[in-house]
Each structure stands twice: as structure tokens, then as C-alpha cells.
Design an enzyme around this catalytic site. Structure first.
Site, PDB file in Angstrom:
ATOM      1  CG  HIS A 256      -2.005   1.022   1.166  1.00 10.14           C
ATOM      2  ND1 HIS A 256      -3.216   0.883   1.814  1.00 10.14           N
ATOM      3  CD2 HIS A 256      -2.067   2.218   0.536  1.00 10.14           C
ATOM      4  CE1 HIS A 256      -3.958   1.953   1.598  1.00 10.14           C
ATOM      5  NE2 HIS A 256      -3.276   2.780   0.837  1.00 10.14           N
TER       6      HIS A 256
ATOM      7  CG  HIS B 210      -1.309   6.377  -2.273  1.00  5.53           C
ATOM      8  ND1 HIS B 210      -2.399   6.056  -3.036  1.00  5.53           N
ATOM      9  CD2 HIS B 210      -1.636   6.054  -0.995  1.00  5.53           C
ATOM     10  CE1 HIS B 210      -3.357   5.568  -2.248  1.00  5.53           C
ATOM     11  NE2 HIS B 210      -2.925   5.560  -1.010  1.00  5.53           N
TER      12      HIS B 210
ATOM     13  CB  ALA C 158      -6.564  11.954   2.358  1.00 10.80           C
ATOM     14  CD  GLN C 159      -8.819   7.117  -1.310  1.00 10.70           C
ATOM     15  OE1 GLN C 159      -9.274   6.943  -2.442  1.00 10.70           O
ATOM     16  NE2 GLN C 159      -7.622   6.692  -0.943  1.00 10.70           N
TER      17      GLN C 159
ATOM     18  N   GLY D 153       3.022   5.484  14.087  1.00 15.11           N
ATOM     19  CA  GLY D 153       2.742   6.084  15.390  1.00 15.11           C
ATOM     20  C   GLY D 153       1.888   7.331  15.304  1.00 15.11           C
TER      21      GLY D 153
ATOM     22  CG  HIS E 108      -1.842   7.071   9.569  1.00 18.60           C
ATOM     23  ND1 HIS E 108      -0.671   7.701   9.251  1.00 18.60           N
ATOM     24  CD2 HIS E 108      -2.732   7.391   8.586  1.00 18.60           C
ATOM     25  CE1 HIS E 108      -0.838   8.367   8.122  1.00 18.60           C
ATOM     26  NE2 HIS E 108      -2.073   8.204   7.698  1.00 18.60           N
TER      27      HIS E 108
ATOM     28  CG  ASP F 255      -1.931   4.959   3.076  1.00 21.67           C
ATOM     29  OD1 ASP F 255      -1.987   5.152   1.845  1.00 21.67           O
ATOM     30  OD2 ASP F 255      -2.866   5.301   3.843  1.00 21.67           O
TER      31      ASP F 255
ATOM     32  CG  LEU G 162      -3.632  11.651  10.012  1.00 18.17           C
ATOM     33  CD1 LEU G 162      -3.540  10.324  10.747  1.00 18.17           C
ATOM     34  CD2 LEU G 162      -2.322  12.398  10.120  1.00 18.17           C
ATOM     35  CB  ALA G 163      -3.341  13.672   3.316  1.00 19.24           C
TER      36      ALA G 163
END
Lengths: 394, 394
Positions: free
Chosen positions: B68, B70, B151-152, B260, B262, B285, B318-319
Site C-alpha cells: 500500500h 501511493h 483524504a480520498q 505512530g 495514524h 500508505d 491525515l493524508a
């Protein structure tokens, strides 16, 4: 209730003594106390003892200690009558409870006054052989948070007050042993400091405290969490709340209502995995409807509807339980897969230690009170003995 | 990046091989593959191999697999360019990642089309010796729930659609290996059925599903939970939600972002205790800002502010992360107290097995791809080897 001789021997069955598990054991009672424990093989039949023979597949466990119980069989601590406490003390042995904390609820101050005065007198004046012993008072509320009141009447909530507490403790004849409060409220920390100094258990629930606020309360002497999960901040991954504190802070003993209604069985298991039997205490939090039919019953001046094991204040609010201690004992084993020994820790040993009465209760050991439960092969209560006297037989 | 000989021997250090931990070990590489493993004592120095001597307190672990991710180092899967995937593939070995799933985000369908087409071509056309290998595509969104978008970008969310998915899978050259969706949305179950038949991992997140709804999705082939705790129904004691399903349902593999930020470390530990290393998969992520300075960066057409390890869309959202895999590897050991072996399970073995590439990746074993990370005594990356080629040296 049938208070016969207090020179008694129980033979056969498995004894879960403090030291070990004894198969085909015997247990001797003299007066209020356990005087001997061993294996039947070495027992010389004494002449002047009544002997109770039980099947080998029965178990003898220490009497269970319910540190959070409002009422049973129509009686409630808040009735503030000797009769009500008599009913509770006479009824609870049917479910394996041999001692308990009479628990109050948020109510008008005068009503709390009377309940404390009555319970204090009762404890100081009443002999408990053959009945469950009232070990003290659990003051639940009124020092709680209105948004986490649950079935506690909101309009009687008070800010935590040291002076009010001192007055109440005096009225009760120093019988308040545990106080459930919202530790984030103004005045709470001062009260916790005092409770801690006095050896009274400070407990959190009906509270909006954050994880860090619980941490602060622990620094001041908080050592207990009342009915885990119910009426408290839940487990968020960045703000673990009171549940998180119960999970992660080893300073805290943690009550769980193991009826499968207040907390889903999987979640009881999760809590058990995390908290372990070192810190968990099984309670009933039961109200007066326990041992009675479905119907409508009073709780703190409010009408509660009881249907098939569920007590509801309204559609969304649970109002105490009708859970019996022996069912909690069975449930906790079923939900978690824990051993009988582990269940005993959570129903007897832990509450006794936490209340500082482990010198006389909380395990089967020579010299301790003969508070005993004999369970049949289905783990139902066959007989309960309170301080050497048979309090209940099936 | 320095792709030198692919006849290579690494000497000394502790090798965490699939079978066992080998102290003072050696590891031989021929071409893309691991050809021998053993203890240095029995190694006859071969003539035609380049030999890398490392200190005894260094560790050799299998290359980490990030399922995962991006973006990194300014590049993002959604850029839909060969250059961006090249940058990711060249950068990730610096953090110990030797293979990954290029992960998309909820966006305009045309943008997703392009990203899938680009990634599909890249995977099918690119040789990966000396670079991290793209093992496929993780399609995150757009089949998600608007109230758990995180953040989607909400306005591009679509209802789960089998026909749209089939089209996308075709565009990608069959490279979509994992789909994150809200399983409670209309059309989701049909899609999960199809994914399951095709051997594509169906995963839940960005979802409002109840515990029972997750149960239903599991019956249809759901096997995965994306970024546990983030953007999903939490753990309530009567409605355990998606987190509860991750905790209690052994059918599910579970991603965790171990930065730590998320998820609070204590909660990562709770999850680890409950889920164990049998089912946990560590991910980053991460977004394009990773390996870059603090500043403002694009994510799915939105501006994200990155400050000291934290990427925020706005004050509360959070993004993605800027987490490096090697830091996640260190963090998980610190948060949970787990062993290196256990951390390897969660960063290599589990993702390889779940993606069905354990025959060639996910452990150090003779015949497998020489995807290796050499960690120094501080557990920092000293060298990373991708399919036999040195991809990074400190």
C-alpha cells in the site's frame, strides 16, 4: 436458608484451594472458618462433624464476591431498609455470592444519606453467618458526568465534593469502600487524593475522561475502572479513552459485567486477552428485578422494563443487569475459554485482594472464612456456605 | 543505484533465512536468485564472485514488500507516467522495500484509466533488477463510502461496479491485485464475488460496514482489511465494526500503518496482541512527499501539508504518510516488543503469501529472488539488493 452445625466436613469433589486443585478432596469447617483441607484418602472420619458427601464431579470454589450490586429479589440498597439488605444477603447465596458491596446510585442527597446510614448500620450490627456478608458500600455517583449518566438519574448529578464525601463517609460509619466517579470533573482529583489516603478505592466510569486525564487520575491514586466499556470514552486509535487506560495501565483493576448484553462476548474476550485475570473483576451490577419475573421495576426512582434477562430504562439505555454471579462465572469461561482457576481469580481472589480482605476471604485456605460454593457438574450452584453455615442448598 | 555483478557473496552478519537464523552466515547470489546460504566457516572462497564483507552485528533480512504505497520522492502512481514509477522503484530500496503495489486513489475515472494503463504497461514491460519490482496495482477507491473518505476526494466516489472494474482490469493488463472498497455499498458483494473468483484480493476500508456486514462480505471472499483503524467503523463493545472484524475474524489479513501517527503505538500493540503476526501486514500508505522536505504536495488533486513526518489534508484529516518501510520495521518492534523474525513476517512473508508470490519472494531461501536488505547495528538500511543487483548502498 438453613443454618445448621458449624462443625462440617465436605467430602469428595474437586477443591479449588488457594494452593492447588485437589481431586477427591475434603474440607473441614469449624465455626466460621476452614480448619483443614486435604485428600479424602487421608481423612480419619471424625465423630462430631456433620459430613456432606458430594459427587466426584462437583467442584468447591471460594464464595464469590460481587463488588458492584444494587439489588436483587425486589430489594435495593437505595430502599434504605434493614429488610432490603436482609433480602439481598439471603438471596445472593443462591447464585454463589457470599459477600458483596451494597451499591448506591445517583439520587437526591437525602435519599443517599438514608441509604448510607442504613447500610452502615447494617454492616456494623449484623451477623452474617448463613448469609452473604456486606463488606461495605460502593458509592456509584452522584459525582459523574451527565453525558455518560446511563441509567443514573441526570438531575441528581453533583460535582465531586470532598466535604460531601466526608459527610457521607461519616453517616455510613466509614463503610464506603469504593467510589465511582468522573475523574475529569472539577474537584475530582482532590477527592481521589483523599480516597487514596484513606484506603478507599477510587474508580472511574460515567465519565468523559481522555486517556491522558485517566493517566493524571492514576497519579493521584485511581486504581479501578467500573463496568468496563459501559458509560465511558471508548477505544479510539488515537484517543484510547478510559477503555484504553483499562487496557494499557497496569495500575487499574477492571470490572466487567459478563452477561453478554452489556458487552458483546467477543469484546469480553478481547478485554480478557489484554487485561488478563490479573486485573479483571467480574461483577453483576444487578438491580432489584434479579430473581423476579419479567416486568417493570424501580431503579433510582425510574421505571425499568425487564424482559428476558435485559433491563432497559428506554430503548437505548441499559439499566443495570439481572445477571446472577454464577452465570457470570460460567459466561466468562465460555466467552474467553479461561480455566475455572482463572474465573475464580476474577470472581473471588481479585475482589478480595482489592478490598483488603484477602486475609479472610477470596480463596479456600485454612484459617479463612468458610465462604464456599459447591457447583454441580453443570456448574450450577448446589450449595453455598457463608462463614461456615449452609446458606443455600438446591 | 549501482547495478554491479550478479555473482555475489555476502559474508558475515546474521541471516534471517526462511528456515532459521544463521549467525556468521554467507549468502550466495547467482543472477537474480539466491543460490546458496550457510555458515561462513564452511564457505570455500570462490574465485569469480564479488564478495561483500559485512560486520557480524549486521542483519540480512528479506526485501520488504509494501502493498500500500501511493508515492515517494515527488512521484505518485496517479501521475500516470513511466518516469514517476521509475522514481518510486529507484527510491524505495533506500528504505528496504524491494517490491510494492502501486496504489491508486479515488479520482476522476479518466485519471484512474491513465494511471492503470501506465502502471500495467510498466509492470509488463520493465525489468526490475536493481530496482524495486512493481508486483501489481492496489486500487484504493473509488468504490468507497463518502463518510469515511478521509483524504480520498469525495466527489469522485463511485458505487461499486463490476463492469467498471472489469474495464479497469483490462486497461491495466490484469495487474490489479488488490481492491479496497466499502463492502456495504450496493454492488459491492457482486464485485467481491468476482474478485474472489479471479484471485484478486478484496479488502475493506473507507467503509461504514457493521460487524455483521463484514461477516457477510467474508462469506463472499473478503480476505483483507486496508489500514486498520483508519477510515472505518471502530471498536464499540456492542458493535465491534470493521476493527472488531479485523480482530476476531481469522479469515482477514490486516494492514497497519506503523508510523505512530495514524495509530497510537499502544493501539498498534493491542492490534498485534490480538491479530498476531500471522495476520498483520505492515504498510506505509505513503504519498509523494516521502524522502522530500516539509512543504505542500499534491495528493489526488488536493493540497497536502507535510510537517515533520505528518501529512495533513486539513487540521483533522491525515493524508497518507511519509513513513519509510525501514522505520515501520523498527517501529513495530518498538511498539509491540516483537522479534525481528516476527517483524519480517509482517513486512515480507505475509504480503508475499497473500499476493501469491511466496514461491519467489517474501523470505530468504535458495532459489528465490535475491531481494535482500542488509541492516546495520542500528537497524538502518546499509544495502538493498533487488533481484541480485545492488540497488542502494549507504
Amino acid at each position: 436458608m438453613n443454618p445448621i452445625p458449624n462443625k462440617l466436613i465436605i467430602k469428595n469433589g474437586t477443591i479449588y484451594s488457594e494452593e492447588k486443585e485437589i481431586k477427591k478432596g475434603f474440607l473441614k469447617i469449624d465455626g466460621e472458618k476452614i480448619s483443614d483441607i486435604g485428600v479424602v484418602d487421608v481423612l480419619l472420619d471424625p465423630l462430631d462433624y456433620e459430613v456432606i458427601h458430594i459427587p466426584n464431579n462437583y467442584s468447591i470454589i471460594p464464595g464469590m464476591i460481587d463488588i458492584h450490586i444494587h439489588g436483587a429479589n425486589g430489594a435495593d440498597t437505595m430502599d434504605a431498609t434493614k429488610e432490603s439488605l436482609d433480602i439481598m444477603a439471603a438471596t445472593l447465596p443462591k447464585e454463589g455470592t457470599t459477600s458483596f458491596l451494597a451499591t448506591t446510585i445517583t439520587e437526591d442527597s437525602n435519599v443517599i444519606d438514608k441509604a448510607l446510614f442504613n447500610a452502615g448500620n447494617y454492616i456494623n450490627d449484623t451477623k452474617s453467618e448463613g448469609y452473604a456478608e456486606v463488606l461495605g458500600i460502593h458509592l456509584e455517583g452522584p459525582f459523574i458526568h451527565k453525558d455518560k449518566a446511563g441509567a443514573q438519574p441526570v438531575h441528581y448529578i453533583l460535582a465531586p465534593s470532598l466535604s460531601t464525601f466526608k459527610e457521607w463517609q461519616k453517616i455510613s460509619g466509614n463503610q464506603i469502600k469504593l467510589v465511582t466517579l468522573a475523574t475529569e470533573q472539577p474537584g475530582a482529583i482532590e477527592l481521589i487524593d483523599y480516597l487514596s489516603q484513606q484506603g478507599i478505592i477510587a474508580s472511574i466510569a460515567h465519565s468523559q475522561a481522555t486517556y491522558d486525564q485517566v493517566g493524571e487520575a492514576i497519579q493521584h491514586g485511581l486504581t479501578h475502572v467500573t463496568h468496563l466499556f459501559n458509560q465511558m470514552t471508548g477505544l479510539h486509535h488515537r484517543e484510547p479513552g478510559i477503555v484504553g487506560a483499562a487496557f494499557f495501565r497496569d495500575e487499574l483493576m477492571v470490572e466487567v459485567i459478563a452477561d453478554g448484553i452489556h458487552v458483546r462476548p467477543e469484546m469480553v474476550k478481547l478485554a480478557y486477552n489484554q487485561i488478563t485475570d490479573e486485573r479483571m473483576i467480574i461483577i453483576t451490577d444487578s438491580m432489584r428485578a434479579k430473581w423476579l419475573e419479567n416486568g417493570k421495576y424501580d431503579l433510582g426512582g425510574q421505571l425499568v422494563t425487564v424482559t428476558d434477562g435485559k433491563a432497559l430504562l428506554d430503548e437505548d439505555t441499559l439499566a443495570g443487569s439481572v445477571l446472577k454471579m454464577v452465570d457470570a462465572f460460567k459466561n466468562i469461561q465460555q466467552y474467553t475459554g479461561c480455566s475455572i482457576k482463572s474465573a475464580i481469580k476474577m470472581t473471588s481472589e481479585n475482589p478480595a485482594k482489592h478490598l483488603n480482605v484477602f486475609n479472610r476471604k477470596g480463596s479456600i485456605s485454612i484459617g479463612k472464612d468458610a465462604d464456599l460454593v459447591i457447583l454441580d457438574e453443570k456448574m450450577d450452584v448446589f450449595m453455598t456456605i457463608c462463614k461456615g453455615r449452609i446458606a443455600y442448598t438446591k
